[in-house]
Design a protein around this motif. Structure first.
Motif, mmCIF file in Angstrom:
data_model
loop_
_atom_site.group_PDB
_atom_site.id
_atom_site.type_symbol
_atom_site.label_atom_id
_atom_site.label_comp_id
_atom_site.label_asym_id
_atom_site.label_seq_id
_atom_site.Cartn_x
_atom_site.Cartn_y
_atom_site.Cartn_z
ATOM 1 N N UNK A 16 0.814 -1.216 0.000
ATOM 2 C CA UNK A 16 0.000 0.000 0.000
ATOM 3 C C UNK A 16 0.848 1.265 0.000
ATOM 4 N N UNK A 17 2.141 1.128 0.331
ATOM 5 C CA UNK A 17 2.955 2.331 0.530
ATOM 6 C C UNK A 17 3.766 2.704 -0.708
ATOM 7 N N UNK A 18 3.228 2.411 -1.876
ATOM 8 C CA UNK A 18 3.965 2.746 -3.103
ATOM 9 C C UNK A 18 3.693 4.191 -3.504
ATOM 10 N N UNK A 19 4.616 4.764 -4.264
ATOM 11 C CA UNK A 19 4.437 6.156 -4.674
ATOM 12 C C UNK A 19 3.348 6.310 -5.720
ATOM 13 N N UNK A 20 3.206 5.265 -6.572
ATOM 14 C CA UNK A 20 2.279 5.420 -7.689
ATOM 15 C C UNK A 20 1.496 4.127 -7.902
ATOM 16 N N UNK A 21 0.187 4.259 -8.058
ATOM 17 C CA UNK A 21 -0.663 3.085 -8.287
ATOM 18 C C UNK A 21 -1.432 3.294 -9.582
ATOM 19 N N UNK A 22 -1.320 2.299 -10.476
ATOM 20 C CA UNK A 22 -2.139 2.347 -11.698
ATOM 21 C C UNK A 22 -3.072 1.150 -11.627
ATOM 22 N N UNK A 23 -4.364 1.424 -11.650
ATOM 23 C CA UNK A 23 -5.320 0.319 -11.603
ATOM 24 C C UNK A 23 -6.233 0.376 -12.829
ATOM 25 N N UNK A 24 -6.629 -0.820 -13.291
ATOM 26 C CA UNK A 24 -7.535 -0.854 -14.444
ATOM 27 C C UNK A 24 -8.934 -1.291 -14.022
ATOM 28 N N UNK A 25 -9.123 -1.514 -12.734
ATOM 29 C CA UNK A 25 -10.454 -1.879 -12.257
ATOM 30 C C UNK A 25 -10.788 -1.012 -11.062
ATOM 31 N N UNK A 26 -11.986 -1.163 -10.525
ATOM 32 C CA UNK A 26 -12.355 -0.315 -9.373
ATOM 33 C C UNK A 26 -11.399 -0.524 -8.198
ATOM 34 N N UNK A 27 -10.957 0.564 -7.610
ATOM 35 C CA UNK A 27 -10.020 0.514 -6.477
ATOM 36 C C UNK A 27 -10.832 0.669 -5.192
ATOM 37 N N UNK A 28 -10.512 -0.155 -4.189
ATOM 38 C CA UNK A 28 -11.337 -0.167 -2.977
ATOM 39 C C UNK A 28 -11.340 1.187 -2.282
#
Ligand code: ATP
Length: 686
Positions: A108-120
């Motif tokens: 969870x502690x990453x600088x950048x998150x790329x998601x292609x689906x709904x993120x909680x």
């Protein structure tokens, strides 16, 4: 923005007096290292990561080692990212070339998150100010076909003359009776063009043309299935006799106040057979323009050229606009009309998204989103909105895709303003593992009257950080023991300041994005077609902050000009060119029209050499955490095992015994290119 040179004053250690500063300020104070000094020339010395599309350029499609010129700051600060519900090669490659380490999806502690689906939502609530996520909560309101239509229809009821840019629609099973009455009425009237009585039926939650069929009467449609029935637009504008649609890339960095940008290039997707309105609607190569459908036609021509933007059945947006110009039409005015469709679509969901952002996003500026707007242009050059894509495809099937999407992605990441922050600091405050329940996590936080909260770190120690803006202590005894997080007025002021500050940075970092809202006179022209969100009127405040009070440059009032504007922009048949618009209106939107010239430009430059594909990064050159590498190894081995099983006589590749085993896992991983087959759906369409 603080230049690195100004940061020398601080010792670089996280001294006691510095612990209480907001995280972003911490990054501003970090000591410039010798290494970073070396990369000053290219990194313009800001403390947001600067992405360069050149970083992924190679001569032989292979990256053996990262170019230090680009990767140094990311490596030095140990920047991290993760891909959630996708494995988008373009994002992965750009991040890698900029020194970001890929982490497993659990982190969870990453600088950048790329998601292609709904993120909680519960994970969004835990975002820290130095993190960035490519999604807003509840953006499905725009990207699910039925919800999008319902939202725009609600605005149509509020502003009947101003939201007429989606075809008449029925959401089944809810509107089954209305649809039955409509088809019966059409049959009773008898006369008229058969094409105008046709409907196109799509599953509400599908993509890539899957499950689409045509209907002209009620009995053609299963009334109990969740379907969207839309009036078929049977008179499209054609390119050399072919139907087409446009993919326009839109970035939103804030929903309230609305801040939105359009990328200067996009894609034009042509049907692979000539359009004939009377041809059978079973012929999908005539009536549907999806790449995933048309690529199956023997007549489909791939554009394999890097130099030509208008070859085959996929063009750039610019190539289409230049085609229009040659046909004597006004491409810049068409783009203003498309911008109007985009702004109004976003306004139709602004209230819903703003209300959830207020409770789900503790800090301003952590979220941004890229939408793919699908637009059909009719024979009068009026744009119609077909759908808005969540996580629009970043797959690079053709050279043109690589070209447009690499530039788009580099510019988007710059717009996202990812803070360059030392890992040592984020580790102190980051959440290391996925907590079972986010609210349990909050319950560890001591309530203090000040804006500070204490967060437990290793060995029973705690550190103080600023309370996430607006977060109130969760009180037990209400709604399963908790009440939702709320925001106070003073906290809101801080939040607004944050947004305003970020908007200023974005201005310098937008690259080839054109900001379409706010801009001169935009609030004056759109105020009357906006839903009231709350008493804070943030759109107005942001507008005034940047442009000040507008004055009408002509005798007419801005209210009258706004009415003229919406009428003219939606009636392409009456106002086909910029010159045909009322002169007073032209004075107001003159600068918008001038800016639209950017859309018509070529993306390919004379004499430049472009890589036909994204580079393959050798395993030795990849930055990954151990758990992330293990995951990739397992996935590759699984794919290889399936392939072997298939080659060995078409056995069922999904059987359990097709999972990786020692023999397959020992095959050198670089010999297996799994990227195409392993891409999840979101990265393989278009
Ligand atoms: N109302 C309409 N009138 C005419 N053509 C339409 C209409 N709606 C859709 N189409 C055609 O059908 C194609 C598919 O529609 P749409 O984009 O809504 O579906 P999809 O399956 O979600 O596609 P994708 O996700 O690939 O964009 C469009 O590209 C367009 O060519």
């Amino acid at each position: 923005m603080v230049k690195l040179e100004e940061k020398k004053t601080d010792g670089g250690k996280l001294g006691n007096d510095r612990k209480n500063r907001p995280v972003e300020q911490e990054s501003n104070r970090s000591t410039p290292s010798k290494d970073i000094e070396q990369s000053k020339k290219i990194f313009r010395l800001f403390d947001y990561v600067q992405f360069h599309v050149d970083s992924i350029k190679t001569e032989n499609n292979e990256v053996l080692q990262r170019n230090k010129k680009y990767s140094l700051p990311g490596e030095k600060f140990k920047m991290t990212f993760k891909l959630s519900k996708c494995d988008i090669k373009l994002v992965r490659t750009l991040m890698n070339c900029h020194g970001f380490t890929q982490c497993s999806t659990k982190r969870l502690d990453v600088n950048f998150i790329w998601t292609a689906g709904p993120y909680k939502l519960q994970h969004m609530r835990m975002l820290k100010p130095w993190q960035r996520l490519n999604q807003f909560p509840r953006s499905l309101e725009l990207t699910r076909k039925d919800k999008m239509c319902d939202n725009i229809a609600r605005m149509q009821r509020m502003f009947p003359k101003n939201y007429n840019f989606i075809p008449e629609f029925y959401v089944l099973p809810r509107d089954a009776e209305k649809f039955r009455l409509c088809t019966e009425e059409m049959q009773a009237n008898g006369s008229g063009d058969a094409q105008d009585k046709l409907f196109i039926v799509k599953p509400c939650n599908s993509s890539r043309g899957q499950g689409i069929f045509f209907a002209s009467q009620y009995s053609d449609v299963p009334p109990d299935s969740p379907l969207l029935v839309s009036r078929y637009l049977s008179h499209p504008y054609l390119i050399d006799g072919h139907k087409f649609d446009l993919r326009i890339y839109v970035a939103v960095t804030s929903f309230y106040p609305l801040v939105t940008y359009v990328f200067y290039d996009g894609l034009t997707r042509l049907a692979s057979a000539k359009y004939d309105p009377s041809s059978s609607h079973r012929d999908e190569f005539v009536h549907l323009t999806n790449y995933s459908i048309n690529k199956n036609n023997k007549q489909f021509i791939r554009n394999e050229s890097m130099a030509t933007e208008d070859l085959g059945h996929k063009w750039t947006l610019g190539a289409f606009l230049r085609y229009m110009e040659r046909e004597g039409k006004d491409p810049k005015l068409l783009m203003l009309r498309i911008e109007d469709v985009i702004i109004k679509s976003l306004l139709s969901v602004q209230g819903k998204i703003a209300s959830i952002c207020r409770t789900a996003l503790p800090y301003p500026g952590t979220n941004f989103e890229l939408f793919g707007f699908d637009i059909l242009v009719d024979q009068n050059l009026k744009p119609w909105l077909l759908e808005v894509n969540l996580s629009s495809s970043m797959a690079c099937d053709a050279p043109l895709d690589s070209l447009v999407k690499s530039q788009l992605m580099a510019d988007l990441l710059n717009l996202a303003c990812i803070p360059l922050i030392d890992r040592k600091i984020t580790e102190k405050i980051g959440v290391q593992t996925l907590p079972a329940n986010v609210e349990d996590n909050f319950s560890d936080i001591e309530r203090t009257p000040e804006r500070e909260i204490e967060i437990p770190v290793d060995d029973g120690q705690t550190i103080k950080i600023n309370r996430p803006i607006g977060v109130r202590r969760i009180v037990k005894g209400k709604r399963n023991g908790k009440i939702p997080i709320r925001i106070s007025d003073s906290a809101l002021e801080l939040k607004i300041e944050g947004v305003m500050r970020k908007v200023k940075f974005e201005k310098e970092r937008k690259g080839n994005f054109i900001r379409i809202f706010p801009r001169p006179y935009s609030f004056d022209l759109y105020e009357k077609v906006m839903e009231g969100i709350d008493k804070h009127a943030l759109d107005e405040r942001l507008f005034l902050e940047e442009f000040g009070e507008s004055k009408s440059p002509v005798e007419e009032s801005l209210e009258d000009l706004a009415i003229k504007y919406h009428h003219a922009i939606l009636h392409a048949d009456q106002f086909p060119t910029f010159d045909s618009l009322p002169s007073s209106l032209r004075k107001i939107i003159d600068s918008w029209y001038a800016e639209a010239a950017h859309y018509v430009e070529r993306i390919t430059k004379e004499g430049e050499i472009y890589a036909a594909k994204l580079p393959i990064i050798r395993a030795t050159a990849r930055l990954r955490t151990r758990s992330c590498s293990d995951w990739y190894d397992l996935r590759r081995a699984t794919i290889l095992a399936k392939k072997n099983a298939k080659d060995a006589g078409g056995q069922d590749a999904n059987k359990e015994n097709s999972l990786p085993h020692a023999a397959t896992a020992n095959v050198p991983l670089d010999k297996i290119d799994s990227s195409a087959s392993a891409q999840p759906a979101a990265d393989s369409k278009i």
